[in-house]
Design an enzyme around this catalytic site. Structure first.
Site, PDB file in Angstrom:
ATOM      1  N   CYS A 113     -16.347   5.009 -44.791  1.00 31.24           N
ATOM      2  CA  CYS A 113     -17.630   4.399 -44.430  1.00 31.24           C
ATOM      3  C   CYS A 113     -18.582   5.387 -43.741  1.00 31.24           C
ATOM      4  O   CYS A 113     -19.759   5.098 -43.581  1.00 31.24           O
ATOM      5  CB  CYS A 113     -17.404   3.180 -43.546  1.00 31.24           C
ATOM      6  SG  CYS A 113     -16.235   2.040 -44.264  1.00 31.24           S
ATOM      7  N   HIS A 256     -23.430   1.717 -39.619  1.00 31.32           N
ATOM      8  CA  HIS A 256     -22.606   1.210 -40.730  1.00 31.32           C
ATOM      9  C   HIS A 256     -22.451  -0.294 -40.517  1.00 31.32           C
ATOM     10  O   HIS A 256     -22.143  -0.753 -39.413  1.00 31.32           O
ATOM     11  CB  HIS A 256     -21.246   1.915 -40.718  1.00 31.32           C
ATOM     12  CG  HIS A 256     -20.235   1.249 -41.570  1.00 31.32           C
ATOM     13  ND1 HIS A 256     -20.507   0.867 -42.861  1.00 31.32           N
ATOM     14  CD2 HIS A 256     -18.944   0.874 -41.321  1.00 31.32           C
ATOM     15  CE1 HIS A 256     -19.429   0.290 -43.372  1.00 31.32           C
ATOM     16  NE2 HIS A 256     -18.474   0.274 -42.455  1.00 31.32           N
ATOM     17  N   ASN A 286     -19.729  -5.654 -45.887  1.00 25.04           N
ATOM     18  CA  ASN A 286     -19.446  -4.249 -45.616  1.00 25.04           C
ATOM     19  C   ASN A 286     -19.350  -3.505 -46.950  1.00 25.04           C
ATOM     20  O   ASN A 286     -18.391  -3.691 -47.693  1.00 25.04           O
ATOM     21  CB  ASN A 286     -18.132  -4.158 -44.836  1.00 25.04           C
ATOM     22  CG  ASN A 286     -17.727  -2.736 -44.519  1.00 25.04           C
ATOM     23  OD1 ASN A 286     -18.229  -1.789 -45.114  1.00 25.04           O
ATOM     24  ND2 ASN A 286     -16.819  -2.582 -43.580  1.00 25.04           N
TER      25      ASN A 286
HETATM   26  O1  UT7 Z   1     -15.710  -0.174 -42.313  1.00 27.03           O
HETATM   27  C1  UT7 Z   1     -14.814  -0.425 -41.273  1.00 27.03           C
HETATM   28  C2  UT7 Z   1     -14.013  -1.548 -41.797  1.00 27.03           C
HETATM   29  N1  UT7 Z   1     -13.315  -2.334 -40.891  1.00 27.03           N
HETATM   30  C3  UT7 Z   1     -13.853  -3.118 -39.944  1.00 27.03           C
HETATM   31  O2  UT7 Z   1     -14.976  -3.112 -39.603  1.00 27.03           O
HETATM   32  C4  UT7 Z   1     -12.902  -4.095 -39.351  1.00 27.03           C
HETATM   33  C5  UT7 Z   1     -13.008  -4.238 -37.873  1.00 27.03           C
HETATM   34  N2  UT7 Z   1     -12.287  -5.403 -37.480  1.00 27.03           N
HETATM   35  C6  UT7 Z   1     -12.817  -6.640 -37.569  1.00 27.03           C
HETATM   36  O3  UT7 Z   1     -13.943  -6.800 -37.991  1.00 27.03           O
HETATM   37  C7  UT7 Z   1     -11.974  -7.795 -37.117  1.00 27.03           C
HETATM   38  O4  UT7 Z   1     -10.760  -7.303 -36.589  1.00 27.03           O
HETATM   39  C8  UT7 Z   1     -11.674  -8.815 -38.240  1.00 27.03           C
HETATM   40  C9  UT7 Z   1     -12.934  -9.550 -38.622  1.00 27.03           C
HETATM   41  C10 UT7 Z   1     -11.077  -8.123 -39.461  1.00 27.03           C
HETATM   42  C11 UT7 Z   1     -10.663  -9.835 -37.730  1.00 27.03           C
HETATM   43  O5  UT7 Z   1     -11.174 -10.475 -36.558  1.00 27.03           O
HETATM   44  P1  UT7 Z   1     -10.268 -10.601 -35.270  1.00 27.03           P
HETATM   45  O6  UT7 Z   1     -11.044 -11.346 -34.298  1.00 27.03           O
HETATM   46  O7  UT7 Z   1      -9.814  -9.207 -34.888  1.00 27.03           O
HETATM   47  O8  UT7 Z   1      -9.071 -11.473 -35.807  1.00 27.03           O
HETATM   48  P2  UT7 Z   1      -7.509 -11.149 -35.781  1.00 27.03           P
HETATM   49  O9  UT7 Z   1      -7.144 -10.172 -36.835  1.00 27.03           O
HETATM   50  O10 UT7 Z   1      -7.118 -10.851 -34.369  1.00 27.03           O
HETATM   51  O11 UT7 Z   1      -6.931 -12.566 -36.173  1.00 27.03           O
HETATM   52  C12 UT7 Z   1      -7.112 -13.723 -35.367  1.00 27.03           C
HETATM   53  C13 UT7 Z   1      -6.584 -14.911 -36.117  1.00 27.03           C
HETATM   54  C14 UT7 Z   1      -5.189 -14.700 -36.694  1.00 27.03           C
HETATM   55  O12 UT7 Z   1      -4.511 -15.926 -36.604  1.00 27.03           O
HETATM   56  P3  UT7 Z   1      -3.459 -16.184 -35.422  1.00 27.03           P
HETATM   57  O13 UT7 Z   1      -2.410 -15.126 -35.583  1.00 27.03           O
HETATM   58  O14 UT7 Z   1      -4.247 -16.049 -34.164  1.00 27.03           O
HETATM   59  O15 UT7 Z   1      -2.975 -17.554 -35.708  1.00 27.03           O
HETATM   60  C15 UT7 Z   1      -5.436 -14.374 -38.126  1.00 27.03           C
HETATM   61  O16 UT7 Z   1      -4.348 -14.706 -38.956  1.00 27.03           O
HETATM   62  O17 UT7 Z   1      -7.418 -15.196 -37.237  1.00 27.03           O
HETATM   63  C16 UT7 Z   1      -6.616 -15.253 -38.441  1.00 27.03           C
HETATM   64  N3  UT7 Z   1      -7.436 -14.767 -39.546  1.00 27.03           N
HETATM   65  C17 UT7 Z   1      -8.222 -15.562 -40.257  1.00 27.03           C
HETATM   66  N4  UT7 Z   1      -8.467 -16.884 -40.202  1.00 27.03           N
HETATM   67  C18 UT7 Z   1      -9.337 -17.386 -41.077  1.00 27.03           C
HETATM   68  C19 UT7 Z   1      -7.553 -13.490 -39.989  1.00 27.03           C
HETATM   69  N5  UT7 Z   1      -8.407 -13.452 -41.013  1.00 27.03           N
HETATM   70  C20 UT7 Z   1      -8.848 -14.726 -41.201  1.00 27.03           C
HETATM   71  C21 UT7 Z   1      -9.744 -15.313 -42.086  1.00 27.03           C
HETATM   72  N6  UT7 Z   1      -9.959 -16.643 -41.996  1.00 27.03           N
HETATM   73  N7  UT7 Z   1     -10.400 -14.605 -43.020  1.00 27.03           N
END
Ligand code: UT7
Length: 398
Positions: A113, A256, A286
């Site tokens: 990115c 980005h 993204n």
């Molecule tokens: O170009 C660079 C590319 N990468 C990025 O920019 C990614 C940077 N990271 C992020 O944007 C965030 O970490 C995410 C948006 C990917 C995830 O958000 P988060 O607040 O960090 O969520 P998490 O991974 O900590 O997950 C929290 C909960 C989990 O459930 P439990 O274990 O708390 O029950 C996940 O399983 O949310 C769940 N979850 C979802 N639920 C509904 C993860 N993805 C999803 C989803 N829909 N799409």
């Protein structure tokens, strides 16, 4: 002293819109979850006939039209992408051919990115050194083709698209004032897209390796989030220091486009209002290396850039990599007549025809000379390297 000025810009988003509600029919998620965690409402998905190279072409052709520079005047084409159709030839070489940019060198740049800012920096330095005069820097991605559509942690984030800028050398101070590029490969496991060569192939006489790697994006979202919020602020401070400027001199930051919450946190670290950042992640998702030039186009369209503004691009992503550039926005696009626009389109049609003629010519020469065509050579090589089926089965079983 030569200065690299941005004199043209263009972007292209595929027509097909994939909304958060559409995604909720594919994986267990919801519009509410995606929007509140990322700020994304929808993203675009490339049509079957589109490729990273065709998206790049659309964006590049628009950028050259605004710059009013004919493609044979381009000296260098850099395409930043993580989704090339081929490892080689480069997407940049494909683009060079589509544009009929017959005098240009062309290569792809892999910095995930951050790739667009890396490319901008490389091209601006080449112009400043006097070795080239006109460069085309493109970020283009078909991320939809490398996602695991069962992994809700990644498939909801990415979209397809392309953006491009034209840089031109000038004696007038301004343009790309400074850039800073960084990498930390110790974090390479946090965000990756394995390639075919990660998977050992069975060659006669060798054993099969276990662990084949799925060729889709793998990500540790939380760790990447933490990394991003830190490097955005560090990188911006770095580049401003290099350019001898302060945050007060900056009118707009184009980051980005990954996640609104990442930008909000970075803004707090920098102690500036989030309004100073331009965001369009809600409509494009993204788009990896394409996100900054696409956001630039939207910012211009929305009247967010004024003459003599200082703007900052900041990219971050897989590698890990991060990069910033500070630019003096001193652009007055030339008037482009309808005749010139049509001439340019005709040039691109001619470029396609030229390629066909060159390929036919090579086939004819090969046929007359009795040597096999490249296609026949490939088939022959395939025959020589293919293992007998029974041998493959034996190896699997052992
Ligand atoms: O170009 C660079 C590319 N990468 C990025 O920019 C990614 C940077 N990271 C992020 O944007 C965030 O970490 C995410 C948006 C990917 C995830 O958000 P988060 O607040 O960090 O969520 P998490 O991974 O900590 O997950 C929290 C909960 C989990 O459930 P439990 O274990 O708390 O029950 C996940 O399983 O949310 C769940 N979850 C979802 N639920 C509904 C993860 N993805 C999803 C989803 N829909 N799409």
């Amino acid at each position: 002293m030569r200065y690299a000025h941005i004199v043209g810009w263009g972007c292209y988003l595929p027509e097909h819109v994939l909304t958060n509600d559409d995604l909720a029919n594919i994986v267990e998620t919801s519009h509410e979850w995606i929007y509140t965690r990322t700020g994304i409402r929808e993203r675009r998905i490339a049509a079957d006939k589109e490729s990273t190279a065709t998206l790049a072409f659309e964006a590049a052709a628009r950028a050259l039209a605004i710059a009013n520079i004919p493609s044979p005047k381009v000296d260098l084409i850099i395409v930043a992408t993580s989704t090339p159709e081929y490892i080689f030839p480069s997407t940049a070489s494909q683009l060079q051919d589509y544009l009929g940019a017959t005098r240009a060198g062309a290569f792809d740049l892999s910095a995930a990115c951050s790739g667009f800012v890396y490319g901008l920096s490389m091209a601006a330095n080449a112009i400043a050194s006097g070795s080239i005069d006109v460069a085309l820097v493109v970020g283009a991605e078909t991320m939809s083709r490398v996602l695991d559509w069962q992994d809700r942690g990644t498939c909801i984030l990415f979209g397809d698209g392309a953006g491009a800028v034209v840089l031109r050398g000038s004696d007038v101070p301004g343009g790309v004032l400074a850039s800073t590029l960084r990498s930390d490969g110790s974090g390479s496991n946090l965000l990756s897209l394995p390639n075919l060569s990660r998977n050992p192939v069975p060659i006669y006489g060798t054993t099969y390796a276990n662990g084949h790697h799925k060729q889709t994006v793998h990500m540790n979202g939380r760790q990447v989030f933490r990394f991003a919020t830190k490097v955005i602020s560090d990188s911006i401070e770095d580049v401003l220091e290099k350019a001898n400027l302060s945050m007060d001199d900056v009118s707009l930051i184009i980051p980005h486009q990954a996640n609104v919450r990442i930008v909000e946190t970075a803004a707090k670290r920098l102690n500036v209002s989030v309004e100073r950042f331009f965001l369009n992640v809600d409509r494009a998702g993204n788009t990896s290396a394409a996100s900054i030039p696409i956001a630039l186009c939207d910012a211009i369209q929305n009247g967010r850039l004024q003459r003599d503004d200082h703007i900052v691009f900041v990219g971050f992503g897989g590698g890990l990599t991060w990069a910033s550039a500070v630019i003096k926005w001193d652009v007055t696009p030339p008037e482009v007549t309808a005749l010139r626009r049509n001439l340019r389109r005709a040039r691109y049609v001619f470029a396609r025809a030229r390629t066909r003629i060159l390929r036919l010519g090579r086939q004819f020469v090969a046929w007359v000379g009795g040597s096999p065509t490249p296609e026949a050579r490939l088939k022959d090589a395939d025959k020589k390297t293919t293992l007998p089926k029974s041998k493959i089965d034996d190896d699997h079983e052992s």
